[in-house]
Each structure stands twice: as structure tokens, then as C-alpha cells.
Design a protein around this motif. Sequence first.
Motif, mmCIF file in Angstrom:
data_model
loop_
_atom_site.group_PDB
_atom_site.id
_atom_site.type_symbol
_atom_site.label_atom_id
_atom_site.label_comp_id
_atom_site.label_asym_id
_atom_site.label_seq_id
_atom_site.Cartn_x
_atom_site.Cartn_y
_atom_site.Cartn_z
ATOM 1 N N ASN A 46 -92.417 -16.888 -3.376
ATOM 2 C CA ASN A 46 -92.761 -17.241 -4.758
ATOM 3 C C ASN A 46 -93.706 -18.443 -4.780
ATOM 4 O O ASN A 46 -93.280 -19.576 -4.610
ATOM 5 C CB ASN A 46 -91.476 -17.554 -5.544
ATOM 6 C CG ASN A 46 -91.756 -17.789 -7.024
ATOM 7 O OD1 ASN A 46 -92.924 -17.800 -7.454
ATOM 8 N ND2 ASN A 46 -90.701 -17.966 -7.793
ATOM 9 N N THR A 73 -95.021 -20.231 -7.038
ATOM 10 C CA THR A 73 -95.130 -20.837 -8.370
ATOM 11 C C THR A 73 -94.292 -22.110 -8.471
ATOM 12 O O THR A 73 -93.381 -22.349 -7.679
ATOM 13 C CB THR A 73 -94.681 -19.872 -9.490
ATOM 14 O OG1 THR A 73 -93.264 -19.740 -9.470
ATOM 15 C CG2 THR A 73 -95.339 -18.509 -9.356
ATOM 16 N N VAL A 83 -87.300 -20.386 -7.484
ATOM 17 C CA VAL A 83 -88.582 -21.103 -7.646
ATOM 18 C C VAL A 83 -88.582 -22.289 -6.690
ATOM 19 O O VAL A 83 -87.634 -23.071 -6.690
ATOM 20 C CB VAL A 83 -88.760 -21.583 -9.109
ATOM 21 C CG1 VAL A 83 -90.051 -22.369 -9.274
ATOM 22 C CG2 VAL A 83 -88.724 -20.406 -10.078
ATOM 23 N N ARG A 124 -93.445 -14.576 -11.054
ATOM 24 C CA ARG A 124 -93.457 -14.410 -9.589
ATOM 25 C C ARG A 124 -93.888 -12.995 -9.217
ATOM 26 O O ARG A 124 -94.788 -12.807 -8.401
ATOM 27 C CB ARG A 124 -92.047 -14.666 -9.037
ATOM 28 C CG ARG A 124 -91.907 -14.400 -7.551
ATOM 29 C CD ARG A 124 -90.445 -14.267 -7.128
ATOM 30 N NE ARG A 124 -89.854 -13.025 -7.655
ATOM 31 C CZ ARG A 124 -88.561 -12.740 -7.628
ATOM 32 N NH1 ARG A 124 -87.685 -13.608 -7.129
ATOM 33 N NH2 ARG A 124 -88.114 -11.594 -8.122
ATOM 34 N N ASP A 125 -93.245 -12.009 -9.856
ATOM 35 C CA ASP A 125 -93.522 -10.615 -9.505
ATOM 36 C C ASP A 125 -94.959 -10.239 -9.839
ATOM 37 O O ASP A 125 -95.607 -9.515 -9.087
ATOM 38 C CB ASP A 125 -92.538 -9.689 -10.230
ATOM 39 C CG ASP A 125 -91.123 -9.853 -9.694
ATOM 40 O OD1 ASP A 125 -90.964 -10.520 -8.641
ATOM 41 O OD2 ASP A 125 -90.176 -9.351 -10.327
#
Lengths: 312, 312
Positions: free
Chosen positions: A15, A17, A66, A298-299
Amino acid sequence: MSMDRLLEGIAAKQNPTVAGLDPKLAYIPEYILKESFEKYGETLEGAADALLVYNKGLIDALCDIVPAVKPQAAYYEMYGWQGVKALAETIAYARAKGMYVITDGKRNDIGATMQAYASAHLGVTEVCGKNLSAFDADALTVNGYLGSDGIEPLLSVCAKGDKGIFVLVKTSNPSSGELQDRQLATGETVYQLMGGNCETWGEKLPGKFGYSGVGAVVGATYPAQLDELRKTLPHTFFLVPGYGAQGGGADDVAPAFDDNGLGAVVNSSRGILCAWQKEKCDGGEYAAAARREAIRMRDEIVARIGEIKLPN
Amino acid sequence: MSMDRLLEGIAAKQNPTVAGLDPKLAYIPEYILKESFEKYGETLEGAADALLVYNKGLIDALCDIVPAVKPQAAYYEMYGWQGVKALAETIAYARAKGMYVITDGKRNDIGATMQAYASAHLGVTEVCGKNLSAFDADALTVNGYLGSDGIEPLLSVCAKGDKGIFVLVKTSNPSSGELQDRQLATGETVYQLMGGNCETWGEKLPGKFGYSGVGAVVGATYPAQLDELRKTLPHTFFLVPGYGAQGGGADDVAPAFDDNGLGAVVNSSRGILCAWQKEKCDGGEYAAAARREAIRMRDEIVARIGEIKLPN
């Protein structure tokens, strides 16, 4: 180096982000506000308590998926020292939950004073021979308008304490070009000059995955520059604001990443903080809604950039 | 406009200087440290208490002869939120004593976030319909790297609350030229571009003595640029650091002033803060020594620029 820890977190969670913790009272559910104001009155202290309670709920909901949070100092300073106390407690709470914390303070000053900011936000302060931590984030955003002697004190604190910085290069706001896009007599633009500085300053903080401890802030709202800078600054990791509420999408941030799916961490603040209001769900669900939005983001980005691999 | 209040203070006291409150524990007399650490332990809280006690003594000793103080945020942040509380209390104390307070924070961010900094440092923060003050200085130093939309939120707060800003133009540090002296393709330098921005932004905050509410930071260590900018920026008041410990003298700052002896306020920090150590006098005399140095500095500069007159 500190940026390595961020990269490891990104790879482990797949991820790239960071959740921007820019809390406003208007984003905080009524039940939290009510309890804080009952406890501390309708005061800066009451507001600051609400920020902290709200942030802790977000951190609890996000910390396993995250890798990082980015509290924006301005949104705490506006509640006075009480707000700044909530900032310090937010940083400590997020780090205790294993998150990498980037304090977005855009600090800048001459060398002697930058040393004080470096101690404040990344290092330690000596009191009677004891080294005490003031804010103790993992990284700090900084502004390089004053040149190298305003950056160097940070580099030694980063080297000693395994910390990093992100230098403003090409910011996400509409008027960022007024200075940053101006062409110098030598042909390069101001943001290109500042980007080059990041590569130079970063030589003192090399990282094991190719990216140094000196990152750059480059906005998602300028994808062409993001693409160009990714190619010309191979050792500079990017912090990319401007996704979501400011208008950037997955296509806009994609150029920030290298072939390993590394190279950048994309920030979303309002998208995550206000997810419960956008979903029109109950305030009691604010943290769950934030998690849903963080997963969606994220996806969306990972679908675009593919698997994130740490190079050997 | 807020800059008018500063100019009135300068004329009333015939003193175009500002005392920089950049306290370090090493500057504070032993008897103050001892009492604060006994009260609060060898902690950030103890250190912050010592800063505040020390500052109050300085303010008491200077407030009838020096029109302004400039606390540097970094030296408070390094003591955590406890230090930031001492900053807020220092600002309130100096204003109560009639001094004009310039918070040296060099804040900068995109528009929405700059609004939060403007509320924090110059304006008010709304909590439950009440307007509360967070830091409430008279002016704030800011960095214009992000362009106009990072400055505009300040202008409306300044207009509403009779406050001012000082934008970094040509800073006093050795490496300030790395970016600021670079020539643009159009022929002007980066600092000239930023200086021109101050004139433009200042149009929204006109002052009654010819100087707007948007000032500029121009270092005493670059007297040629100071001279040039005084001539090209007729409505921009200068905050001039770099006098004293950084190497600038009365001859260096003289070009910052116009024919009325107006146009600039010259900062001295270490010179005033450490006067008692330089004089090798007892710590109990630190405030008296600071006053002697402030008078010496005032007399040196005024001897060079002559009587200060407010134009009609």
C-alpha cells in the motif's frame, strides 16, 4: 535510513499511500465533540481533545493496512498550544501502532535555527544533560528557499536518528507555478533546480533500496512534472499530495512509481477523513468508513501500478 | 493596517529595531534555570518555564525603548508543546506591555492549509461559534515558494484583524543565493521576483505611511541587495535580520531606510540575549545588560539614519 523503513512498510502492506491527518472540527462526529466539550468546555483544550480522540480512532482503523500518516501542523496550531499537544500525542500514538509519521510542517530557516527545528521535529533536545524528545516524527516536510545551509542541520539529525525529510519541489496548488515553473537563465526551471538539490543532499543519506533519506514533495495535480521528475531524480522518493479532493486520480499518480511499484507515497486527507460524511453514514462509523476509503484508494492505485517489490 | 502600528511604535520610540527572542537554555542565568527545574523537574516543562521567565524579564527591560519583539518559533518548538505554550505566553505578555510582536515562523502551505496557519498565528479559530485566539501575534514571517494562493488567505486575515506579514525575499544566511540569486530567463533574479510579489500582494493592504501590510525579509548581510530592493520596492517595509552576531553593522543596514528614517526594522537576537555574558556581568543583571545593548544598537543605527519622521 529512515526512508527505508517507509519503503518496507509500503511493501509489507502492499500500500503506497499515507493518510493525511488534517482534522477539522467539521469532520469530527458529534458524539466525540460532545464528550470533549463536556470534559474541557467549549475551549481550545476541548477542541484539541476532540482532534486527538478522532485521530486515535482513525489510527486504530488504519494501522494494519496503511503504512503511514501525515499530520499537517497547521491544523493543530490553529488550536494553540493545546492543539500542538494533540499533534505530539497523535504522533506518539501512531508510532506506537507501528505507523511511519511524516509531520507536514514545511519548516525552513537559516542553519542555526534549522538545527532547532530538526531537534524539535526529528531529533532530541538536551535538557540538563538528558536527551528529550519533543515531537519525534519519522520525517518532516521542509522548504528549501533558503538553500543548503537551511537543509544541512536536518541531514545530520536524520543520519543520527534514522529519520528523513521531504523537500518541497513542485507543490500541488494552482499557483505553484508562479515561482516553481519559472525558467532560469540556465534553462532549467526552479522546481528542476530544487529537485536536483534533493539528489545532491540525498547523497549524505543513501538508502538500501536506492532511495535516499531526502525525498521530494511533488503534487498529483501536475502528472507531467511527476513523470519527468521520476525519470530525472532516481534516488529521490516522492510524497505526492493532491490525490482525491484536490483532483488527482490513479492515472495522475502512476508516473510517480518505478518498475518495482516503488518511488512514491500518495497522500489522501479529506477523502479519508470525511469518508463517513460522503457515505452519509452514522458518525459512529467514521473510522470504519475511513478504512473503506483507504482500501478503495489502495486498490485503485495498486491495480494501476502492480505488485510492490523491494529490490535486493 | 498593522504595519502602521509598527511604524508608529518605531517613530514614538525613535528606535527602528526589534529584539529577537530566540532563547536557548545556555543564555539563561543559572538562578532562573534552578528555580524552573526545581518547580517542574529537568523536563521540557521546566525548560519552557525558564524560557518564559527569562523572556518576561527581557520584555520588562525593553518595552519602553524597543517597539517590537520577534520570537523565533523553532526555539520554542524544540521544547515540545510545553515550549509552544511558552511562545503563546511570551506573545501575550509582550503585547500586553505594548510591544508589536512578529512571530518568526516562516510558515507556508497551499491555500486551505495557509488559512489554518493564518487563523493560528494572526487570526482567530472558531470553536462552537466562539472566536478564540491561538497565538495572536501582530505579524508573521512567511515563505512564498508556493505562490499567491499560499499568501492570499493571510491577506484577508490581516485586513480583518489589523495584522501584517513579512515574506522571505533575500535571507541573511550564507547559502541564500543558491536559489534566491539565480537569474530567471526574463533577466530578473528569484529574490527580485519575490520582492515584486510583495508589492503586488501589498496592494490589498495599503498603509497610511506609504508602506503596506506585506513586508519583506531582507538580510543585513547583503547590503547591496538591501539598497537595490529599498529603491525598487517603495511600499514594502523590511524586516532586516543579520545585524550583530551574523555580521551586519549600522553601515550595512543603512540602505534599508528611506529619507524619513523609515522603511525597515532591524533585528538583533543573540546580541541582546547574550549581552550579560558578553559583558561578563552577573546573571542577575541579564535584563539590564540586554537594555544597555538595545540602547547601544538603537543609538548606533539612529546616528547613521537620523531622526525618524512619519510622513503626513
